[in-house]
Enzyme design. Structure first.
Site, PDB file in Angstrom:
ATOM      1  N   TYR A  72       0.956  -1.117   0.107  1.00 30.85           N
ATOM      2  CA  TYR A  72      -0.152   0.142   0.165  1.00 30.85           C
ATOM      3  C   TYR A  72       0.889   1.288  -0.115  1.00 30.85           C
ATOM      4  O   TYR A  72       2.072   1.230   0.866  1.00 30.85           O
ATOM      5  CB  TYR A  72      -0.788   0.029   1.353  1.00 30.85           C
ATOM      6  CG  TYR A  72      -1.712   1.132   1.468  1.00 30.85           C
ATOM      7  CD1 TYR A  72      -2.312   1.953   0.414  1.00 30.85           C
ATOM      8  CD2 TYR A  72      -2.296   1.514   2.618  1.00 30.85           C
ATOM      9  CE1 TYR A  72      -3.219   2.804   0.276  1.00 30.85           C
ATOM     10  CE2 TYR A  72      -3.038   2.572   2.924  1.00 30.85           C
ATOM     11  CZ  TYR A  72      -3.645   3.251   1.820  1.00 30.85           C
ATOM     12  OH  TYR A  72      -4.486   4.137   2.014  1.00 30.85           O
ATOM     13  N   CYS A  73       0.684   2.179  -1.000  1.00 28.32           N
ATOM     14  CA  CYS A  73       1.259   3.345  -1.173  1.00 28.32           C
ATOM     15  C   CYS A  73       2.829   3.080  -1.122  1.00 28.32           C
ATOM     16  O   CYS A  73       3.314   2.512  -2.212  1.00 28.32           O
ATOM     17  CB  CYS A  73       1.191   4.304   0.169  1.00 28.32           C
ATOM     18  SG  CYS A  73       1.721   5.902   0.329  1.00 28.32           S
ATOM     19  N   LEU A  74       3.714   3.683  -0.471  1.00 26.50           N
ATOM     20  CA  LEU A  74       4.896   3.375  -0.757  1.00 26.50           C
ATOM     21  C   LEU A  74       5.539   1.912  -0.234  1.00 26.50           C
ATOM     22  O   LEU A  74       6.386   1.619  -0.877  1.00 26.50           O
ATOM     23  CB  LEU A  74       6.076   4.439   0.399  1.00 26.50           C
ATOM     24  CG  LEU A  74       6.305   5.813  -0.287  1.00 26.50           C
ATOM     25  CD1 LEU A  74       6.828   6.878   0.718  1.00 26.50           C
ATOM     26  CD2 LEU A  74       6.904   5.833  -1.628  1.00 26.50           C
TER      27      LEU A  74
END
Length: 601
Positions: free
Chosen positions: A331-333
């Protein structure tokens, strides 16, 4: 010796130490040693950063100079603005003489919540609103990019202009906002007194009397899914969740959250916990919980987050569930580093992955959204010096940057509600999570800002892991990629670019909502929809806008589609749930979930 004197001595000593320079082997640009700032430079920049919130004054000044020098040599733009100013003066004069706003006057955008009160349609508020929207329209035209001007500087000037205009918005002025005036009259001024008391409490660091923080306690109300920590090192705790079905899929899901946030965004309340949903669908689930680093961990590198983070978790899961291949999810980075890990494993012939899922995660950073307003060489050098003093980037600084991107919703409306109307904001689960900020170590944060955001090395074929460049095209396992429609952190057009750099099967989902709300989109959540299609190997590329037009919208949550996709891309085998951890293989179960790292402030 005073504490201040001691801190200064430590800062001077660090300033004179050799700087830790990332190497090319780590996939990060190396700067010549002569470019390293001198000790007084670092002290000055660090001190300046305390007043600017970590924003480089040079970057902002350079943007204004770029705009001013180009507009001074653009007579066409000057004539256009002069004509626009003349029309605006006529409109305002007509509005004043007729005592009503001109029918052709600029109107606020329909999505602008600042002017939602019905009294904005009546005088004198309508005239004030009308004048402000004309001013906004004028400066929007004035800060449009001019031929020859840097695109990034154009966006920065427009961004800074919007922040300054907010100061003049009648919605943000207690004397011109009809809701504030009405509330003051209704309460006899008591609302203003309560607002002042709220402000004084917050400045003093006191807890509000009606604070609801106890309503959302981590481990009880949030992050409450049963499980155990089964592995711990200096960087992560690995949580294995207790299965909730009699049999489970043979392949586990390993979730890699971003380290700029606490992991439990994916395990909020039981009603909207993605972890619980996966468990109820029969998937074994493991979660990485990142440590909240201190200044002693300043030298943790970006590659440490891969080796001591993702790879360490994969090793642990492989020991617990022997022979099982893993559905890696980021998720995300966390999705970015999961992709880097997957490409490295593919390059090295490591076949322990069964699939790769990316949730609001970017692999290409050439269009990385509004956060790029804060990224250039000067800005990163300035931020490095701010982090250098303390060894970490404080979570409040990151939160402040995110708030600036949505200042009307996250700053001005909040301040007016709390400090003028005298109302404390009602805390919900996501707001409680959002307030639970994390820090980032100096070395890692500097490396990923340079290698990914500034130089976009991953998709440019220049990101090296352990001395050898990796390529996303080496990833052969199927991918499930989710973008969100209103994401200002990882814009979906940027997320969609995963299609350009891979040849494998990609199922792409575009869901309603923003960076967080679009992912936390449980079944039954109202007003949710998504689009979904699959790119097979050999299919021709479709650009994102054409893809969006040709892909039908489906009402509801994308979660059931993902769990079905995980099952379809597994072996189809179901097994009895395994025990917690693997005591006979050196991984005994430790603390109950959520563990200890997530509780560190």
């Amino acid at each position: 010796m005073s504490q201040e004197h001691g801190n200064l001595s430590v800062a001077v000593r660090r300033a004179t130490e050799p700087a830790s320079v990332p190497t090319k082997q780590e996939g990060v640009a190396t700067k010549p040693e002569s470019h390293e700032p001198a000790s007084l430079d670092r002290l000055l920049r660090s001190a300046t950063g305390h007043f600017t919130g970590g924003i480089s004054p040079h970057s902002m000044a350079a943007a204004w100079f770029d705009w001013a020098s180009h507009i001074s040599r653009s007579p066409d733009r000057q004539l256009e603005l002069a004509a626009k100013a003349g029309r605006a003066w006529v409109e305002l004069t007509q509005a004043g003489l007729n005592l009503v706003p001109n029918d052709e006057a600029a109107e606020p955008a329909s999505a602008d919540k600042r002017f939602s009160d019905p009294q904005w349609e009546t005088l004198p508020f309508a005239a004030w609103r009308h004048g402000f929207t004309i001013l906004e329209d004028y400066w929007t035209s004035a800060t449009r990019e001019i031929r020859g001007m840097s695109h990034k500087n154009s966006e920065r000037v427009a961004f800074m202009t919007r922040q300054m205009l907010n100061l003049y918005s009648p919605a943000n002025n207690p004397w011109t906002n009809p809701e504030i005036i009405r509330r003051t009259q209704e309460t006899g001024g008591a609302s203003l007194v309560r607002g002042m008391l709220n402000l004084l409490d917050d400045l003093a660091g006191a807890e509000p009397a009606d604070a609801e923080a106890s309503t959302f306690k981590v481990g009880r109300d949030l992050a409450s899914t049963p499980g155990r920590v089964v592995f711990r090192n200096e960087l992560i705790e690995l949580i294995q969740y207790q299965p909730s079905t009699e049999q489970v899929a043979a392949e586990p899901v390993l979730i890699v959250p971003a380290w700029i946030m606490k992991y439990y965004i994916l395990d909020l309340r039981p009603e909207n916990s993605l972890v619980r949903y996966l468990l109820r669908a029969g998937h074994p689930v493991f979660m990485i919980s990142w440590v909240n680093p201190t200044s002693q961990q300043r030298d943790l590198s970006f590659d440490d987050y891969r080796t001591k983070g993702v790879m360490a978790a994969i090793e642990a899961v492989s020991k617990i569930l022997q022979q099982a291949r893993i559905h890696l999810t980021g998720y995300c980075l966390g999705g970015t580093i999961a992709t880097i890990t997957a490409a490295t494993m593919a390059r090295d012939g490591d076949d322990r992955l069964k699939s790769l899922t990316l949730l609001a995660a970017q692999t290409d950073f050439s269009e990385a959204g509004e956060l790029m307003l804060f990224v250039d060489e000067s800005q990163i050098a300035f931020l490095e010096d701010v982090m250098w003093e303390h060894g970490t980037l404080d979570g409040d600084q990151m939160a402040g940057a995110f708030k600036l991107l949505r200042a009307n919703d996250l700053i001005w409306s909040s301040y007016l509600k709390q400090y003028v109307l005298g109302e404390r904001e009602t805390l919900n689960d996501m707001a409680a999570w959002n307030a639970d900020t994390t820090r980032m170590p100096y070395k890692m944060h500097a490396q990923y800002l340079r290698s990914l955001f500034l130089e976009n090395r991953l998709t440019a074929g220049r990101f090296a892991v352990e001395g050898r460049v990796i390529a996303l095209k080496d990833i052969e396992v199927p991918m499930f990629v989710v973008g969100t429609e209103t994401d200002h952190i990882a814009p979906w057009h940027s997320v969609y670019k995963a299609h350009l750099f891979t040849d494998n099967e990609i199922t792409f989902v575009l869901t309603s909502g923003g960076h967080n709300a679009g992912i936390v989109s449980e079944p039954g959540h109202r007003h949710r929809h998504f689009r979904m299609s699959t790119r097979r190997p050999g299919d021709l590329y479709a650009d994102p806008d054409r893809w969006q037009k040709s892909t039908g919208s489906v009402e509801g949550s994308w979660w059931p589609k993902w769990t079905a996709w995980l099952a379809a891309n597994g072996t189809g085998l179901t097994v009895l749930p395994s025990q917690m951890g693997a005591p006979d293989r050196g991984l005994p179960p430790l603390e109950p979930a959520p563990g200890t790292y997530v509780l560190r402030k």
